[in-house]
Motif scaffolding. Structure first.
Motif, PDB file in Angstrom:
ATOM      1  N   LEU A 105       8.407   2.801  -3.883  1.00 13.69           N
ATOM      2  CA  LEU A 105       7.759   3.969  -3.295  1.00 13.69           C
ATOM      3  C   LEU A 105       8.305   5.249  -3.920  1.00 13.69           C
ATOM      4  N   HIS A 106       9.594   5.280  -4.165  1.00 15.92           N
ATOM      5  CA  HIS A 106      10.193   6.450  -4.813  1.00 15.92           C
ATOM      6  C   HIS A 106       9.670   6.604  -6.243  1.00 15.92           C
TER       7      HIS A 106
ATOM      8  N   THR B 294       8.929  -7.779   2.596  1.00 14.08           N
ATOM      9  CA  THR B 294       8.489  -8.809   3.529  1.00 14.08           C
ATOM     10  C   THR B 294       7.100  -8.445   4.046  1.00 14.08           C
ATOM     11  N   ALA B 295       6.499  -9.344   4.813  1.00 15.64           N
ATOM     12  CA  ALA B 295       5.165  -9.081   5.357  1.00 15.64           C
ATOM     13  C   ALA B 295       5.178  -7.864   6.273  1.00 15.64           C
ATOM     14  N   GLU B 296       6.213  -7.731   7.109  1.00 17.44           N
ATOM     15  CA  GLU B 296       6.303  -6.574   8.000  1.00 17.44           C
ATOM     16  C   GLU B 296       6.486  -5.287   7.209  1.00 17.44           C
ATOM     17  N   GLU B 297       7.282  -5.334   6.165  1.00 15.02           N
ATOM     18  CA  GLU B 297       7.507  -4.142   5.356  1.00 15.02           C
ATOM     19  C   GLU B 297       6.259  -3.743   4.587  1.00 15.02           C
ATOM     20  N   LEU B 298       5.451  -4.727   4.194  1.00 18.86           N
ATOM     21  CA  LEU B 298       4.202  -4.411   3.504  1.00 18.86           C
ATOM     22  C   LEU B 298       3.251  -3.653   4.416  1.00 18.86           C
ATOM     23  N   ALA B 299       3.267  -3.964   5.713  1.00 16.62           N
ATOM     24  CA  ALA B 299       2.424  -3.226   6.660  1.00 16.62           C
ATOM     25  C   ALA B 299       2.871  -1.768   6.745  1.00 16.62           C
ATOM     26  N   THR B 300       4.176  -1.531   6.763  1.00 19.87           N
ATOM     27  CA  THR B 300       4.689  -0.156   6.764  1.00 19.87           C
ATOM     28  C   THR B 300       4.376   0.530   5.441  1.00 19.87           C
ATOM     29  N   LEU B 301       4.508  -0.216   4.352  1.00 19.44           N
ATOM     30  CA  LEU B 301       4.245   0.361   3.036  1.00 19.44           C
ATOM     31  C   LEU B 301       2.805   0.830   2.915  1.00 19.44           C
ATOM     32  N   ARG B 302       1.889   0.095   3.484  1.00 17.81           N
ATOM     33  CA  ARG B 302       0.486   0.482   3.388  1.00 17.81           C
ATOM     34  C   ARG B 302       0.262   1.865   3.987  1.00 17.81           C
ATOM     35  N   ARG B 303       0.879   2.118   5.129  1.00 16.68           N
ATOM     36  CA  ARG B 303       0.730   3.436   5.754  1.00 16.68           C
ATOM     37  C   ARG B 303       1.336   4.525   4.881  1.00 16.68           C
ATOM     38  N   LEU B 304       2.468   4.228   4.256  1.00 11.66           N
ATOM     39  CA  LEU B 304       3.131   5.227   3.425  1.00 11.66           C
ATOM     40  C   LEU B 304       2.335   5.519   2.157  1.00 11.66           C
TER      41      LEU B 304
ATOM     42  N   LEU C 203     -14.490   0.956  -3.768  1.00 17.33           N
ATOM     43  CA  LEU C 203     -13.378   1.648  -3.120  1.00 17.33           C
ATOM     44  C   LEU C 203     -13.787   2.984  -2.516  1.00 17.33           C
ATOM     45  N   ALA C 204     -14.927   3.521  -2.907  1.00 17.77           N
ATOM     46  CA  ALA C 204     -15.318   4.856  -2.448  1.00 17.77           C
ATOM     47  C   ALA C 204     -16.050   4.840  -1.124  1.00 17.77           C
ATOM     48  N   THR C 205     -16.632   3.722  -0.744  1.00 15.77           N
ATOM     49  CA  THR C 205     -17.469   3.687   0.451  1.00 15.77           C
ATOM     50  C   THR C 205     -16.904   2.723   1.474  1.00 15.77           C
ATOM     51  N   GLY C 206     -17.270   2.982   2.737  1.00 15.35           N
ATOM     52  CA  GLY C 206     -16.940   2.068   3.818  1.00 15.35           C
ATOM     53  C   GLY C 206     -15.524   2.223   4.334  1.00 15.35           C
ATOM     54  N   HIS C 207     -15.198   1.400   5.312  1.00 10.61           N
ATOM     55  CA  HIS C 207     -13.869   1.373   5.907  1.00 10.61           C
ATOM     56  C   HIS C 207     -12.853   0.914   4.870  1.00 10.61           C
ATOM     57  N   PRO C 208     -11.624   1.442   4.905  1.00  9.89           N
ATOM     58  CA  PRO C 208     -10.630   1.049   3.908  1.00  9.89           C
ATOM     59  C   PRO C 208     -10.431  -0.457   3.796  1.00  9.89           C
ATOM     60  N   ASP C 209     -10.341  -1.164   4.930  1.00  7.42           N
ATOM     61  CA  ASP C 209     -10.140  -2.603   4.871  1.00  7.42           C
ATOM     62  C   ASP C 209     -11.332  -3.312   4.237  1.00  7.42           C
ATOM     63  N   VAL C 210     -12.535  -2.855   4.588  1.00  9.18           N
ATOM     64  CA  VAL C 210     -13.737  -3.453   4.014  1.00  9.18           C
ATOM     65  C   VAL C 210     -13.808  -3.158   2.521  1.00  9.18           C
ATOM     66  N   ALA C 211     -13.450  -1.938   2.146  1.00  9.54           N
ATOM     67  CA  ALA C 211     -13.483  -1.571   0.727  1.00  9.54           C
ATOM     68  C   ALA C 211     -12.506  -2.414  -0.084  1.00  9.54           C
ATOM     69  N   LEU C 212     -11.323  -2.634   0.464  1.00 10.73           N
ATOM     70  CA  LEU C 212     -10.344  -3.446  -0.248  1.00 10.73           C
ATOM     71  C   LEU C 212     -10.808  -4.904  -0.361  1.00 10.73           C
ATOM     72  N   ALA C 213     -11.455  -5.414   0.697  1.00 11.17           N
ATOM     73  CA  ALA C 213     -11.978  -6.786   0.645  1.00 11.17           C
ATOM     74  C   ALA C 213     -13.074  -6.904  -0.405  1.00 11.17           C
ATOM     75  N   ARG C 214     -13.951  -5.900  -0.477  1.00 10.78           N
ATOM     76  CA  ARG C 214     -15.014  -5.920  -1.487  1.00 10.78           C
ATOM     77  C   ARG C 214     -14.420  -5.830  -2.892  1.00 10.78           C
TER      78      ARG C 214
ATOM     79  N   ALA D 100       2.640  -9.237  -7.234  1.00 16.53           N
ATOM     80  CA  ALA D 100       3.492  -8.554  -6.253  1.00 16.53           C
ATOM     81  C   ALA D 100       3.224  -7.061  -6.208  1.00 16.53           C
ATOM     82  N   TYR D 101       2.596  -6.507  -7.226  1.00 18.69           N
ATOM     83  CA  TYR D 101       2.369  -5.065  -7.298  1.00 18.69           C
ATOM     84  C   TYR D 101       0.892  -4.695  -7.194  1.00 18.69           C
ATOM     85  N   SER D 102      -0.006  -5.627  -7.472  1.00 20.22           N
ATOM     86  CA  SER D 102      -1.423  -5.284  -7.552  1.00 20.22           C
ATOM     87  C   SER D 102      -1.981  -4.825  -6.217  1.00 20.22           C
ATOM     88  N   ARG D 103      -1.551  -5.423  -5.095  1.00 19.27           N
ATOM     89  CA  ARG D 103      -2.055  -5.017  -3.783  1.00 19.27           C
ATOM     90  C   ARG D 103      -1.667  -3.578  -3.474  1.00 19.27           C
ATOM     91  N   VAL D 104      -0.455  -3.207  -3.828  1.00 15.28           N
ATOM     92  CA  VAL D 104      -0.001  -1.835  -3.578  1.00 15.28           C
ATOM     93  C   VAL D 104      -0.816  -0.857  -4.406  1.00 15.28           C
TER      94      VAL D 104
END
Length: 397
Positions: A379-380, A156-166, A268-279, A234-238
């Motif tokens: 994740l496993h 779910t959207a909430e679980e994806l937020a937790t997954l990002r941290r993991l 992906l190597a430069t900038g803030h993680p969110d900005v890098a992912l957007a680029r 469904a997997y590319s963002r992860v």
């Protein structure tokens, strides 16, 4: 009891140790790690077994037992009366000599000496702020354990937020290889003649002191190519997050492919993680489009691979193998890639299905040239991906 200990054992032990320190028991992070290791080895089947494992690894003074017993009962929800294991007639209370931290009193209406879980209070007798910290530790661990085996496509959207941290906590470790250059060594089989002769001048030309050299090691290049077509949405963002961690932590090269190949290493190597992912998303205009794996791999080998990027490298391809073009082209390019790379790892989330067989045209054409095939759907399963990159059991082709 073993199933209760499964969720993120290291995090649970660290949280338990933090509560003990708050209660006046000097449970250092080293002792918490020792406790987690003991649980992993002994795998206790009952609460009293867990109690003794925690006590022998986290407590070193007899006067700490009362505080330890109370915190243990708080964390594990009154599952057992640990005081009975020591022959005490009443549940313990926290000692009053502590400099700071909460006091604990029985719940209102609870029988004296019963096994009800005490409620933490502040020094003024009011419930202390953050009294549910230990509950949150267990809930967080339980959520993370549930997510570990859940398919990324079902998040779910909430679980994806937790997954990002993991996923951000995962580390891609590049394997090592021996380089051609040598460095000084204390011993070995390769004699450093120049240094040995130089030192012999001090001993009348007799080489009493011998100097040695050995070949130094350096990490192999890691190249990751992720399929971002519609079937892999469904997997590319992860995996884009995993690519970013690999670029920053292991100096890897990152590409995405759909109808064409796009290099994302710099984004992906430069900038803030969110900005890098957007680029990175902007750099791949064919995101969630069709799939032309063969053409994308041909571009990689022609433009990057033969120039040295793929030579002796670990190449990781993340794709379900759905090829819109001629599968024969994919097989031809995989053959070229396998001759250049040290190891080819293919991550196919669809392979996690029990009845999966590599019968799809693209996957069937590529499989003969793949060293390691892993699913990477959860994740496993990502641990298998990291292991294949770092150590890589090589399958027979």
């Amino acid at each position: 009891m073993t199933e209760r200990l499964a969720p993120d054992l290291a995090g649970l032990a660290a949280g338990f140790g933090a509560l003990l320190r708050e209660a006046g028991v000097p449970a250092s992070p080293e002792r918490s790690a020792r406790f987690a290791a003991a649980v992993g080895i002994a795998r206790p089947g009952a609460v009293h077994e867990l109690y003794w494992l925690a006590r022998v690894t986290l407590v070193d003074q007899h006067d700490q037992l009362d505080a330890f017993d109370v915190v243990f009962r708080q964390v594990f929800g009154g599952l057992a009366d640990v005081a009975a294991d020591r022959g005490d007639t009443a549940a313990p209370t926290l000692p009053q000599r502590r400099r700071a931290g909460p006091r604990v009193r029985p719940r209102e209406g609870a029988p004296e000496g019963g096994s009800d879980v005490p409620t933490p209070t502040s020094a003024a007798g009011e419930p202390r702020e953050g009294e549910d910290d230990e509950a949150r530790v267990l809930v967080t661990a339980s959520v993370e354990e549930r997510l570990r085996h859940k398919d990324f496509a079902e998040y779910t959207a909430e679980e994806l937020a937790t997954l990002r941290r993991l996923v951000e906590e995962l580390r891609v470790v590049a394997p090592r290889r021996r380089a051609r250059r040598t460095v000084r060594a204390a011993s070995g089989r390769r004699l450093d003649l120049r240094r040995t002769l130089r030192h012999s001048h001090r001993t009348g030309g007799d080489p009493v002191r011998r100097e040695y050299r050995r070949r130094r090691t350096q990490r192999r290049r890691v190249v990751l190519i992720a399929d971002v077509s519609g079937s892999m949405e469904a997997y590319s963002r992860v995996y884009l997050q995993l690519l970013q961690g690999a670029v920053r932590g292991a100096g890897a090269e990152a590409f995405v492919m759909a109808t064409r190949l796009t290099r994302l290493s710099r984004a992906l190597a430069t900038g803030h993680p969110d900005v890098a992912l957007a680029r990175a998303t902007e750099a791949a205009p064919d995101w969630s489009g069709g799939t032309r794996i063969g053409e994308a791999l041909k571009t990689f080998v022609d433009v990057h691979g033969r120039r040295g990027m793929a030579r002796g490298a670990v190449v990781v391809i993340v794709s379900d193998g759905w090829e819109r073009a001629d599968p024969a082209l994919l097989g031809e390019q995989m053959a070229r890639l396998s001759r250049l790379a040290h190891r080819v790892v293919w991550v196919n989330p669809r392979s996690a299905a029990e009845r999966y067989e590599p019968l799809v045209g693209g996957m069937a054409a590529a499989l003969p040239y793949v060293d390691v095939l892993v699913s990477g759907h959860s994740l496993h399963a990502l641990e298998d991906v990291l292991a294949a990159i770092g150590t890589g059991p090589t399958a027979a082709r």
